[in-house]
Motif scaffolding. Structure first.
Motif, PDB file in Angstrom:
ATOM      1  N   ASN A 196       0.836  -1.333  -0.094  1.00 41.40           N
ATOM      2  CA  ASN A 196       0.139  -0.139  -0.293  1.00 41.40           C
ATOM      3  C   ASN A 196       1.187   1.083   0.070  1.00 41.40           C
ATOM      4  O   ASN A 196       0.177   2.350  -0.657  1.00 41.40           O
ATOM      5  N   ALA A 197       2.237   0.650   0.267  1.00 47.15           N
ATOM      6  CA  ALA A 197       3.137   2.610   0.351  1.00 47.15           C
ATOM      7  C   ALA A 197       3.566   2.971  -1.001  1.00 47.15           C
ATOM      8  O   ALA A 197       2.853   1.955  -1.958  1.00 47.15           O
ATOM      9  N   ARG A 198       3.780   3.334  -1.394  1.00 45.70           N
ATOM     10  CA  ARG A 198       4.762   4.708  -2.648  1.00 45.70           C
ATOM     11  C   ARG A 198       5.625   4.625  -2.849  1.00 45.70           C
ATOM     12  O   ARG A 198       6.567   4.414  -1.676  1.00 45.70           O
ATOM     13  N   PHE A 199       6.453   4.169  -3.939  1.00 48.11           N
ATOM     14  CA  PHE A 199       7.919   4.220  -4.198  1.00 48.11           C
ATOM     15  C   PHE A 199       8.332   4.866  -5.359  1.00 48.11           C
ATOM     16  O   PHE A 199       7.077   5.486  -6.672  1.00 48.11           O
ATOM     17  N   GLU A 200       9.138   5.732  -4.993  1.00 44.01           N
ATOM     18  CA  GLU A 200       9.642   6.211  -5.556  1.00 44.01           C
ATOM     19  C   GLU A 200      11.319   6.417  -6.653  1.00 44.01           C
ATOM     20  O   GLU A 200      12.171   7.093  -5.062  1.00 44.01           O
ATOM     21  N   VAL A 201      11.664   6.621  -7.707  1.00 44.86           N
ATOM     22  CA  VAL A 201      13.374   6.489  -7.739  1.00 44.86           C
ATOM     23  C   VAL A 201      13.460   7.911  -8.550  1.00 44.86           C
ATOM     24  O   VAL A 201      13.024   8.520  -9.204  1.00 44.86           O
ATOM     25  N   VAL A 202      14.954   8.307  -7.557  1.00 48.05           N
ATOM     26  CA  VAL A 202      14.446  10.402  -7.727  1.00 48.05           C
ATOM     27  C   VAL A 202      16.082   9.525  -9.213  1.00 48.05           C
ATOM     28  O   VAL A 202      17.109   9.379  -8.350  1.00 48.05           O
ATOM     29  N   ALA A 203      15.860  10.463 -10.204  1.00 51.18           N
ATOM     30  CA  ALA A 203      17.187  10.327 -11.066  1.00 51.18           C
ATOM     31  C   ALA A 203      18.195  11.131 -10.757  1.00 51.18           C
ATOM     32  O   ALA A 203      17.941  12.211  -9.920  1.00 51.18           O
ATOM     33  N   GLY A 204      18.736  10.548 -10.788  1.00 52.35           N
ATOM     34  CA  GLY A 204      20.437  11.166 -10.443  1.00 52.35           C
ATOM     35  C   GLY A 204      21.015  11.685  -9.357  1.00 52.35           C
ATOM     36  O   GLY A 204      22.162  11.477  -8.503  1.00 52.35           O
TER      37      GLY A 204
END
Length: 260
Positions: free
Chosen positions: A225-233
């Protein structure tokens, strides 16, 4: 006004957020930043005799939030700072005096837990002697150029005094070896079972080298149920490598809409 709790990772201290704080002081931000004084960090001693080693650190967090339990709180945890937030969440965000509260948002950045059984470093750090040696190696001035290349994307862009203090923080960190006893696979399984439905926000850097982004898949499996984000750079320390981008990201996340 929104209240923001910032937690650094192991071996760290206030130094890791100095560029962020400088930008914060230059702006009229619609939020207030709090950096709790965790025991065992920034040269503070580790309290002896604690039956529950999590308790002294949780008390430091509780003391900050208990001043304004009715405010909108957002929490940011980096590295083992995020693991500390997991432990607090698994205890129901307990506050002294049975005060009731719940954070509005929680972001967990490059944290330690789900990948423990898949990485070599935590296994290497099981012996106490290995932790002592590693702590001295990181803090040893002669090795500083090596570590800077390993930990930072552009060391020369970080103020010299900030870099110097970053490594001095390791030398002064009495809590450094303790986390290797606290953050274990069995600990992670316990907190994950109680928090699997949580709506946390996990972020990783695409260039992360300390806890590589490929390990994010284990968190995704355990927190559906979590949100996941990979931040470029981003690497592991964007608050030092790219303070302006980090400040902008954090500000947008703090002031943006909530999510369930």
């Amino acid at each position: 006004m929104t209240q923001v709790l910032l937690l650094h990772g192991n071996g760290g201290g206030r130094t890791r957020f100095l560029p962020l704080l400088e930008l914060y002081q230059q702006r009229q931000a619609p939020f207030t930043l709090h950096l709790p004084a965790l025991p065992g960090f920034d040269g503070r001693p580790w309290p002896s005799g604690a039956a529950d080693a999590w308790e002294p650190m949780l008390k430091a967090l509780q003391a900050v939030v208990a001043q304004q339990p009715g405010a909108d709180w957002v929490l940011y945890g980096h590295g083992v700072g995020g693991s500390l937030l997991l432990e607090w969440a698994s205890r129901g965000w307990a506050l002294p005096g049975q005060l009731q509260w719940e954070p509005k948002k929680v972001v967990l950045h490059g944290i330690i837990g789900a990948s423990l059984e898949h990485r070599l470093f935590p296994k290497m750090m099981k012996p106490r002697l290995a932790r002592t040696i590693m702590q001295h190696l990181i803090a040893w001035p002669l090795l500083r150029p090596v570590w800077e290349r390993r930990l930072f994307q552009s060391p020369s862009q970080i103020p010299e005094e900030v870099r110097r203090q970053f490594f001095r923080d390791y030398a002064q960190c009495a809590a450094f070896p303790i986390f290797f006893d606290l953050i274990t696979p069995s600990w992670y399984r316990q907190v994950q079972q109680s928090l699997s439905k949580a709506h946390f926000h996990f972020i990783w850097g695409s260039h992360e080298r300390v806890v590589a982004a490929r390990y994010l898949k284990y968190w995704q499996e355990d927190f559906p149920n979590a949100r996941f984000e990979v931040v470029a750079g981003w690497d592991h320390f964007p608050m030092l490598d790219e303070p302006q981008a980090f400040y902008d990201y954090l500000s947008e996340w703090i002031t943006g809409p909530s999510y369930d």
